[in-house]
Design a protein around this motif. Structure first.
Motif: not given
Length: 290
Positions: A144-145, A150-151, A155, A193-194
C-alpha cells in the motif's frame, strides 16, 4: 476456489508466547519501548525480517515465516500492535522504520531479507531508504497505498471488497489483532499510510525489490504494482490477493527465497545473492491467494 490456511498454520499463528514450530517469543527494549519479536534462529543461516500490515500483527505472517527455510526468522510486532508495547503516539511508516532499525542494530542483524505486507511494505521501503546496510533485498507483498485510492475512504472500500475473498477462518486471528491495537490506532495508522507517498520513496531504494500480489487482491491491483515497479531499480513483478502471506504462505515463501538470499548472521561475512530482476510475469500460485 479461495486459498485457505491449514490447521497447522492456524495453530502456529496464535501460539505466541508459547513455543511452536521452532519459534519463540523474545522481548526487546528499544528506547524504552517494549517490542515483541517472534523468532526462530538457525545458526549459520541468513536472516529474514517480516513486517506486518495495518491492524494486524506477527500472527498473520506466521504461515509465510514457517515456510521460509533454511533461514533465521524474525517477526516483530510493530509498536502498538500485537504483543508489543502501546505508545500513546500513532506511528507512520518512517517512525516504525526507525524502531525496526534500532531493534536490528541491537540484535546485530545486517543484510537481512525484508518482507513487508500491505502497510508493512511501506515500513520496509522506509527501512531500506534510511538504512540500506540493514537490507539485502525487499519482498513487498500487496504493498500500500495505491495513489489511485488516495484517501482512507478509498482504501477502506477496497478492504471491504477484499473481505469476501479471504479465508473465513482468519476472522478469529484478526479479532485478536484488532483488540490488541484498538480502533484509534488502526484509524490513525490508516491515515498515515495514505499520507505516506511510497511511490516517491521507491526510486530511492538501492536494494533489489520483488513485488508480489494475490491474483484477486483489490487493495494492491496489478496496475499499481506495475507502476511501482517502473520507478524502482531492479524490480520484478510476478503475479501472486491481499492476505497471501496468510493463505498462501508456502508459495510466497518459495518466491521470496528464490529472489533473495539474505546475508549471514552476526559475526560472519556479509553478503547477498539476488536473482536477476526483470519485468517478466511469473505464474500465480495454485489457487487464488486473497
Amino acid at each position: 476456489m479461495r486459498a485457505l490456511m491449514t490447521r497447522a498454520e492456524r495453530r502456529s499463528a496464535v501460539a505466541a508466547p508459547r513455543e511452536r514450530d521452532g519459534f519463540v517469543s523474545r522481548p526487546a527494549d528499544v528506547g524504552g519501548l517494549r517490542l515483541h519479536v517472534r523468532e526462530r534462529v538457525v545458526p549459520g543461516a541468513g536472516a529474514w525480517v517480516l513486517l506486518h500490515g495495518l491492524a494486524v500483527s506477527h500472527r498473520y505472517l506466521m504461515p509465510t515465516a514457517t515456510a521460509l527455510r533454511p533461514a533465521s526468522l524474525y517477526v516483530p510486532d510493530l509498536p502498538g500492535f500485537g504483543l508489543s508495547g502501546k505508545p500513546r503516539a500513532v506511528y507512520g511508516p518512517g517512525r516504525h522504520a526507525e524502531v525496526v532499525a534500532a531493534w536490528m542494530d541491537r540484535a546485530g542483524l545486517r543484510a537481512a531479507g525484508v518482507l513487508g505486507n500491505s502497510f508493512g511494505s511501506q515500513v520496509a521501503v522506509e527501512l531500506a531508504v534510511r538504512r540500506p546496510d540493514l537490507v539485502a533485498g525487499l519482498v513487498l507483498v500487496g504493498p500500500t497505498a495505491d495513489p489511485a485510492a488516495p484517501d482512507a475512504a478509498g482504501q477502506f472500500r477496497r478492504w471491504v471488497r477484499d473481505l469476501g475473498r479471504e479465508d473465513p477462518r482468519e476472522i478469529a486471528i484478526l479479532a485478536r489483532d484488532v483488540r490488541d491495537a484498538g480502533a484509534r490506532r488502526i484509524l490513525g495508522t490508516l491515515r498515515r499510510s495514505v499520507e505516506h507517498r511510497v511511490e516517491r520513496r521507491l526510486p530511492l531504494v538501492a536494494a533489489p525489490v520483488l513485488f508480489l500480489r494475490g491474483e484477486h487482491d483489490p487493495i494492491a491491483p496489478r496496475d499499481w504494482l506495475e507502476r511501482a515497479a517502473a520507478v524502482t531499480p531492479r524490480a520484478s513483478v510476478p503475479r501472486a490477493g491481499h492476505n497471501a502471506v496468510t493463505t498462501a504462505g508456502a508459495q510466497v515463501a518459495a518466491l521470496a527465497t528464490a529472489f533473495v538470499a539474505p546475508g549471514p548472521p552476526p559475526g560472519q561475512r556479509s553478503g547477498i545473492s539476488c536473482s536477476a530482476a526483470s519485468s517478466a510475469l511469473a505464474p500465480p500460485p495454485a489457487g487464488p491467494a486473497s
